[in-house]
Scaffold this active site. Structure first.
Site, PDB file in Angstrom:
ATOM      1  N   SER A   1      -0.737   7.612   6.511  1.00  0.00           N
ATOM      2  CA  SER A   1      -1.833   8.416   7.064  1.00  0.00           C
ATOM      3  C   SER A   1      -3.122   8.144   6.300  1.00  0.00           C
ATOM      4  O   SER A   1      -3.139   7.392   5.323  1.00  0.00           O
ATOM      5  CB  SER A   1      -1.491   9.925   7.017  1.00  0.00           C
ATOM      6  OG  SER A   1      -1.677  10.441   5.722  1.00  0.00           O
TER       7      SER A   1
ATOM      8  N   ILE B   1       0.860  -1.193   0.000  1.00  0.00           N
ATOM      9  CA  ILE B   1       0.000   0.000   0.000  1.00  0.00           C
ATOM     10  C   ILE B   1       0.891   1.237   0.000  1.00  0.00           C
ATOM     11  O   ILE B   1       1.679   1.443   0.928  1.00  0.00           O
ATOM     12  CB  ILE B   1      -0.924   0.051   1.241  1.00  0.00           C
ATOM     13  CG1 ILE B   1      -1.747  -1.238   1.358  1.00  0.00           C
ATOM     14  CG2 ILE B   1      -1.844   1.278   1.182  1.00  0.00           C
ATOM     15  CD1 ILE B   1      -2.644  -1.289   2.593  1.00  0.00           C
TER      16      ILE B   1
ATOM     17  N   GLY C   1       1.683   5.184   0.444  1.00  0.00           N
ATOM     18  CA  GLY C   1       1.102   6.239   1.277  1.00  0.00           C
ATOM     19  C   GLY C   1       0.291   5.676   2.430  1.00  0.00           C
ATOM     20  O   GLY C   1      -0.791   6.178   2.742  1.00  0.00           O
TER      21      GLY C   1
ATOM     22  N   TYR D   1      -4.489  18.169  -9.445  1.00  0.00           N
ATOM     23  CA  TYR D   1      -4.886  16.982  -8.659  1.00  0.00           C
ATOM     24  C   TYR D   1      -6.007  16.223  -9.362  1.00  0.00           C
ATOM     25  O   TYR D   1      -5.952  14.997  -9.513  1.00  0.00           O
ATOM     26  CB  TYR D   1      -5.332  17.422  -7.256  1.00  0.00           C
ATOM     27  CG  TYR D   1      -5.991  16.315  -6.456  1.00  0.00           C
ATOM     28  CD1 TYR D   1      -5.239  15.343  -5.810  1.00  0.00           C
ATOM     29  CD2 TYR D   1      -7.386  16.240  -6.356  1.00  0.00           C
ATOM     30  CE1 TYR D   1      -5.845  14.318  -5.089  1.00  0.00           C
ATOM     31  CE2 TYR D   1      -8.008  15.227  -5.634  1.00  0.00           C
ATOM     32  CZ  TYR D   1      -7.236  14.270  -5.003  1.00  0.00           C
ATOM     33  OH  TYR D   1      -7.847  13.265  -4.293  1.00  0.00           O
TER      34      TYR D   1
HETATM   35  P1  NDP Z   1      -3.433  11.760   3.097  1.00  0.00           P
HETATM   36  O1  NDP Z   1      -2.779  13.056   2.781  1.00  0.00           O
HETATM   37  O2  NDP Z   1      -3.867  11.490   4.490  1.00  0.00           O
HETATM   38  O3  NDP Z   1      -2.506  10.554   2.621  1.00  0.00           O
HETATM   39  C1  NDP Z   1      -1.723  10.641   1.496  1.00  0.00           C
HETATM   40  C2  NDP Z   1      -0.559   9.715   1.636  1.00  0.00           C
HETATM   41  O4  NDP Z   1       0.259   9.832   0.457  1.00  0.00           O
HETATM   42  C3  NDP Z   1       0.337  10.024   2.821  1.00  0.00           C
HETATM   43  O5  NDP Z   1       0.699   8.807   3.417  1.00  0.00           O
HETATM   44  C4  NDP Z   1       1.535  10.686   2.182  1.00  0.00           C
HETATM   45  O6  NDP Z   1       2.746  10.504   2.864  1.00  0.00           O
HETATM   46  C5  NDP Z   1       1.589   9.928   0.871  1.00  0.00           C
HETATM   47  N1  NDP Z   1       2.452  10.594  -0.110  1.00  0.00           N
HETATM   48  C6  NDP Z   1       2.373  11.855  -0.580  1.00  0.00           C
HETATM   49  N2  NDP Z   1       3.390  12.106  -1.414  1.00  0.00           N
HETATM   50  C7  NDP Z   1       4.135  10.977  -1.478  1.00  0.00           C
HETATM   51  C8  NDP Z   1       5.327  10.614  -2.150  1.00  0.00           C
HETATM   52  N3  NDP Z   1       5.982  11.483  -2.925  1.00  0.00           N
HETATM   53  N4  NDP Z   1       5.800   9.365  -1.989  1.00  0.00           N
HETATM   54  C9  NDP Z   1       5.174   8.479  -1.182  1.00  0.00           C
HETATM   55  N5  NDP Z   1       4.045   8.773  -0.507  1.00  0.00           N
HETATM   56  C10 NDP Z   1       3.547  10.013  -0.649  1.00  0.00           C
HETATM   57  O7  NDP Z   1      -4.688  11.693   2.097  1.00  0.00           O
HETATM   58  P2  NDP Z   1      -5.863  10.618   1.882  1.00  0.00           P
HETATM   59  O8  NDP Z   1      -5.693   9.464   2.782  1.00  0.00           O
HETATM   60  O9  NDP Z   1      -7.127  11.367   1.898  1.00  0.00           O
HETATM   61  O10 NDP Z   1      -5.596  10.190   0.379  1.00  0.00           O
HETATM   62  C11 NDP Z   1      -5.356   8.853  -0.007  1.00  0.00           C
HETATM   63  C12 NDP Z   1      -5.977   8.595  -1.372  1.00  0.00           C
HETATM   64  O11 NDP Z   1      -7.384   8.776  -1.300  1.00  0.00           O
HETATM   65  C13 NDP Z   1      -5.493   9.524  -2.479  1.00  0.00           C
HETATM   66  O12 NDP Z   1      -5.288   8.773  -3.648  1.00  0.00           O
HETATM   67  C14 NDP Z   1      -6.658  10.488  -2.666  1.00  0.00           C
HETATM   68  O13 NDP Z   1      -6.694  10.994  -3.984  1.00  0.00           O
HETATM   69  C15 NDP Z   1      -7.805   9.560  -2.399  1.00  0.00           C
HETATM   70  N6  NDP Z   1      -9.065  10.188  -2.073  1.00  0.00           N
HETATM   71  C16 NDP Z   1      -9.233  10.911  -0.925  1.00  0.00           C
HETATM   72  C17 NDP Z   1     -10.454  11.482  -0.639  1.00  0.00           C
HETATM   73  C18 NDP Z   1     -10.674  12.293   0.583  1.00  0.00           C
HETATM   74  O14 NDP Z   1     -11.786  12.797   0.732  1.00  0.00           O
HETATM   75  N7  NDP Z   1      -9.701  12.439   1.478  1.00  0.00           N
HETATM   76  C19 NDP Z   1     -11.587  11.299  -1.530  1.00  0.00           C
HETATM   77  C20 NDP Z   1     -11.295  10.516  -2.698  1.00  0.00           C
HETATM   78  C21 NDP Z   1     -10.093   9.983  -2.926  1.00  0.00           C
HETATM   79  P3  NDP Z   1       3.180  11.415   4.144  1.00  0.00           P
HETATM   80  O15 NDP Z   1       2.441  10.820   5.302  1.00  0.00           O
HETATM   81  O16 NDP Z   1       4.649  11.197   4.199  1.00  0.00           O
HETATM   82  O17 NDP Z   1       2.779  12.802   3.835  1.00  0.00           O
END
Ligand code: NDP
Length: 315
Positions: A12, A7, A9, A190
């Protein structure tokens, strides 16, 4: 044996909630592919995941070298790969100027789409070798890229145009940082990246489902208004967005519930259909949802695939 799932990311939000949900079943070994090792370790501890169910491995999707390194490191563990979840994303709705990945691609599309594109392409053959009965490659999508929905019609809308910016490499120097060649807009970048994610999933299905038996799927887990995704938004937005989603649009879903939904797409025996985009209704029942015209355009999918192959050095 336990299934092995990567998985991205998972430090968080949705990724972490999914890791937790899968760990609780005792049936999965979870590779948390994260850019911040310590943060991921702390996150796993904070939700009570036990050591034998997970391993943190370094992956920075904003660097193609890091993606290649991660793939090598993972293969060296000699674990089979049964499910890959492309979940990580960056969202920069208030950025005035574009920022860039190590290779000079605009950061949102570079991370969310190109990094995952290379990762999944490099892992596909390896995944093919696993004897797991239900192998899956999941790319998290979003309603915001789907202009056939209310949320997808909030400006700026996703639109890949003729992809002149993508073809030029999104570098913001001799070409635009935006896929359609327009001026930089972080929110749109995005949404465009999410359209690429959903198109890529379908192109994978067309090219590889029959040959490999792998299930390719995308999903919109609901609006998880509390995750870190909104960290760069203005404070007033962050204050009002969760109650707005809860009481007005009723699209709000908790991180825990969203994690259970993605965990279903990973492991539920009834969710094996390939090439589809899952959503959940008010009663939390899954259904195959319609994508917008652009997010289901087969010509665009092929073009995104071919241009992306060149950008990441596969063609
Ligand atoms: P978060 O910001 O909580 O999680 C995003 C994660 O991506 C974090 O773990 C972050 O790491 C990681 N990440 C960012 N940049 C990088 C990188 N360069 N390399 C590796 N990891 C990286 O957001 P969400 O949990 O909300 O998002 C997760 C997914 O859900 C995404 O694909 C988003 O588009 C999708 N989504 C979210 C919705 C929402 O309402 N929140 C709705 C629909 C879809 P770090 O902890 O180090 O920052």
């Amino acid at each position: 044996r336990k299934g092995t799932v990567i998985i991205t990311g998972a430090s968080s939000g949705l990724g972490l909630a999914t890791a937790k949900s899968l760990a609780e079943t005792g049936k999965w070994h979870i590779i948390m592919a994260c850019r911040d090792f310590l943060k991921a370790e702390k996150a796993a501890k904070s939700v009570g995941m036990s050591k034998e169910n997970y391993k943190v491995m370094h992956l920075d999707l904003a660097s193609l070298d890091s993606v290649r390194q991660f793939v090598d490191n993972f293969k060296r563990t000699e674990r089979p790969l049964d499910v890959l979840v492309c979940n990580a994303a960056v969202y920069q709705p208030t950025a005035k100027e574009a920022s860039f990945t190590a290779e000079g691609f605009e950061l949102s599309v570079g991370t969310n789409h190109l990094g995952h594109f290379l990762l999944s392409r490099l892992l596909l053959d390896y995944m093919k070798q696993s004897d797991y009965p239900s192998k899956r490659l999941i790319i998290v999508g979003s309603i915001t890229g789907n202009t056939n929905t209310l949320a997808g019609n909030v400006p700026p809308k996703a639109n890949l145009g003729d992809m002149r910016g993508l073809q030029g490499g999104l570098n913001g120097l001799n070409t635009s940082s935006m896929i359609d060649g327009g001026d930089f807009d972080g929110a749109k970048a995005y949404k465009d990246s999410k359209v690429c994610n959903m198109l890529t999933m379908q192109e994978f299905h067309r090219r590889y489902h029959e040959e490999t038996g792998i299930t390719f799927a995308s999903l919109y887990p609901g609006c998880i208004a509390t995750t870190g995704l909104f960290r760069e938004h203005i404070p007033l937005f962050r204050l009002l967005f969760p109650p707005f989603q809860k009481y007005i649009t009723k699209g709000f879903v908790s991180e825990e519930e969203a994690g259970k939904r993605l965990a279903q797409v990973v492991s539920d025996p009834s969710l094996t259909k390939s090439g589809v985009y899952w959503s959940w209704n008010k009663d939390s029942a899954s259904f195959v949802n319609q994508l917008s015209q652009e997010a289901s355009d087969a010509d665009k999918a092929r073009k995104v695939w071919e241009v992306s192959e060149k950008l990441v050095g596969l063609a």
